[in-house]
Design an enzyme around this catalytic site. Structure first.
Site, PDB file in Angstrom:
ATOM      1  N   GLU A   1       0.798  -1.230   0.000  1.00 53.30           N
ATOM      2  CA  GLU A   1       0.000   0.000   0.000  1.00 53.30           C
ATOM      3  C   GLU A   1       0.837   1.289   0.000  1.00 53.30           C
ATOM      4  OE1 GLU A   1      -2.954  -0.248   3.096  1.00 53.30           O
ATOM      5  OE2 GLU A   1      -3.983  -1.906   2.114  1.00 53.30           O
TER       6      GLU A   1
ATOM      7  N   GLU B   1      -5.375  -8.798   0.605  1.00 50.68           N
ATOM      8  CA  GLU B   1      -6.043  -8.499   1.875  1.00 50.68           C
ATOM      9  C   GLU B   1      -7.511  -8.281   1.605  1.00 50.68           C
ATOM     10  OE1 GLU B   1      -4.499  -5.208   4.201  1.00 50.68           O
ATOM     11  OE2 GLU B   1      -2.443  -5.845   3.849  1.00 50.68           O
TER      12      GLU B   1
HETATM   13  C1  FCB Z   1      -4.568  -2.290   5.412  1.00 51.80           C
HETATM   14  C2  FCB Z   1      -3.211  -2.678   5.953  1.00 51.80           C
HETATM   15  C3  FCB Z   1      -3.260  -3.768   6.984  1.00 51.80           C
HETATM   16  C4  FCB Z   1      -4.429  -3.605   7.924  1.00 51.80           C
HETATM   17  C5  FCB Z   1      -5.702  -3.415   7.144  1.00 51.80           C
HETATM   18  C6  FCB Z   1      -6.929  -3.301   7.999  1.00 51.80           C
HETATM   19  O1  FCB Z   1      -4.510  -0.990   4.938  1.00 51.80           O
HETATM   20  O2  FCB Z   1      -2.373  -3.099   4.903  1.00 51.80           O
HETATM   21  O3  FCB Z   1      -2.035  -3.804   7.668  1.00 51.80           O
HETATM   22  O4  FCB Z   1      -4.193  -2.561   8.774  1.00 51.80           O
HETATM   23  O5  FCB Z   1      -5.600  -2.292   6.323  1.00 51.80           O
END
Ligand code: FCB
Length: 455
Positions: A166, A362
């Site tokens: 990110e 994620e």
């Molecule tokens: C993302 C992050 C991860 C976690 C999630 C909820 O932005 O990569 O580490 O904090 O959000």
């Protein structure tokens, strides 16, 4: 679609990151990270929480690998703490830190769990921050040197590498809003921080191409941006936010130039030489192919969508994200549950950037879980979230998107950055006092999905 079988070699995993779960951040000769420093600065993290203990994974890693195996996972995404391996960020390798990850990877491989290793999940060595951190033009070279230590040590057992997690979050909440480490409010620096993160990715990819045998990619946070109203100003704001969040990094990597909106968004702070980028660092950038010289795959971190309202006072975007309507389901982060956005995001990626392999690196949700009843933590909202997002992923697969894996965020309830331990994303609960792990109902639902290979 009432039922769907995922491809046979689809990877089913969960994701974590080093500072959020490991604890013992200074053990065995590790150098402090910017997150260690930030969390120990009063007022930065809710409740004064720190990652000093976190989930105690640094000591309990074997138990956590066993847990992944019990849940039937076939893959695991974790990150390496740069400062454990290179305490000063550069120079001498700390063998004890490297050995920790070597043992972890060995244990995963032994259990048949595919490791996906993220090199940078926000925990820059503090010693490098003292040299300007990502604002320093040397930072891409620091990163590539660090990456090579890991490639050399682990590429024989790690088939999937993620360079940076990110970059947008590192740039904006980290360097403009001051909400995340290093906690700066330096708007003018943001375009160069972002650029250095991209160059760092490219430098690591170039190094990997020289010696690596597998796949290397990047993980970006993506979310569709929708105007909060039909007003033209809101529509334009949503368009700007789309460039800002979704296209800033990927356009440069995969199309070879920054989105035209960037100069408008940053105004005088946008370096003239960035538009269009005159010397793409790694040409050619071809659209539409199944491979790219700049990345082997794209990791998608998907949580929600953005509802966007024009707001001239918010810099640099002139827009803000607003809360959804009261009747819409939201998580305790205030994020709308919006599974359709995952399908849309995956289709959009193929449409805009070509048929590159994709991973959902994620996806998950924070909810206030009910206490255990008859030994079961029935996290019904997380179960719904998981099911609806797997369904959304299946819809994209059914339309031919080359999606190769899904990583739930997160394996464990953990240190959720500036929210401390208050926000719980885990499939598995971690007792804050005893650190005992208890799988929630979402974990068993996920295990069943994995076992059946479908929904
Ligand atoms: C993302 C992050 C991860 C976690 C999630 C909820 O932005 O990569 O580490 O904090 O959000």
């Amino acid at each position: 679609m009432s039922s769907y079988h995922f491809p046979a070699n689809f990877l089913w995993g969960a994701a974590t990151s080093a500072y959020q779960i490991e604890g013992d951040p200074l053990a065995d000769g590790a150098g402090a990270s910017i997150w260690h420093r930030f969390a120990h600065t009063p007022g930065r993290v809710a409740n004064g929480d720190t990652g000093d203990r976190a989930c105690g994974h640094y000591r309990r890693w074997a138990e956590d690998v066993a847990l992944l195996a019990e849940l039937g996972m076939t893959a695991y995404r974790f990150s390496v703490a740069w400062g454990r391996v290179l305490p000063d960020g550069r120079g001498a390798v700390n063998q004890r830190g490297l050995d920790f990850y070597r043992r972890l990877v060995d244990a995963l491989v032994e259990r048949g769990i595919t490791p996906m290793l993220t090199l940078y999940h926000w925990d820059l060595p503090a010693a490098l921050q003292d040299r300007g951190g990502w604002r320093n033009p040397d930072s891409p070279a620091w990163f590539a040197d660090y990456a090579q230590v890991l490639f050399h040590a682990l590429d024989d057992r790690v088939p999937l590498w993620v360079t940076i997690n990110e970059p947008w979050v590192v740039t904006i909440p980290g360097h403009v809003d001051g909400e995340l480490a290093p906690g700066l409010r330096d708007l003018d620096a943001a375009p160069r921080v972002a650029h250095h993160l991209l160059l760092a990715h490219l430098a690591a990819v170039a190094a990997y191409r020289a010696s690596g045998r597998h796949q290397i990619g990047i993980a970006v946070n993506l979310e569709p941006q929708h105007p909060a109203s039909a007003a033209l100003a809101d529509q334009m704001a949503a368009q700007r936010r789309d460039a800002f969040i979704n296209r800033w990094f990927l356009d440069l990597l995969l199309l070879g130039s920054y989105p035209p909106e960037m100069a408008e968004i940053f105004g005088a702070a946008w370096p003239e030489e960035f538009t269009p980028i005159s010397n793409p660092p790694n040409p050619p950038f071809s659209k539409g192919g199944e491979s790219s010289p700049t990345t082997d795959f794209i990791g998608v971190n998907y949580y929600s969508r953005g509802l966007v309202q024009a707001e001239p006072t918010v810099r640099p975007l002139g827009a803000r994200r607003v809360s959804p309507a009261a009747e819409v389901p939201i998580t305790t982060m205030g994020w709308e549950v919006y599974p359709a956005g995952l399908t849309a995001t995956l289709l959009w990626l193929r449409e805009r950037y070509g048929a590159l392999p994709l991973y959902i690196t994620e996806n998950g949700a924070a909810f206030a879980d009910p206490p255990a009843a008859h030994g079961v933590i029935d996290d019904a909202q997380r179960v719904d979230y998981l099911r609806s997002h797997l369904h959304a992923a299946a819809l994209a697969l059914a339309q031919g998107v080359d999606l190769r894996g899904y990583f739930a965020w997160s394996l464990l309830d953990n240190f959720e950055w500036a929210h401390g331990y208050a926000q719980r994303f885990g499939l598995v609960q971690v007792d804050p006092l005893t650190l005992v792990r208890t799988p929630k109902r979402s974990a068993s639902v996920y295990r069943d999905v994995i076992r059946r290979g479908g929904i």
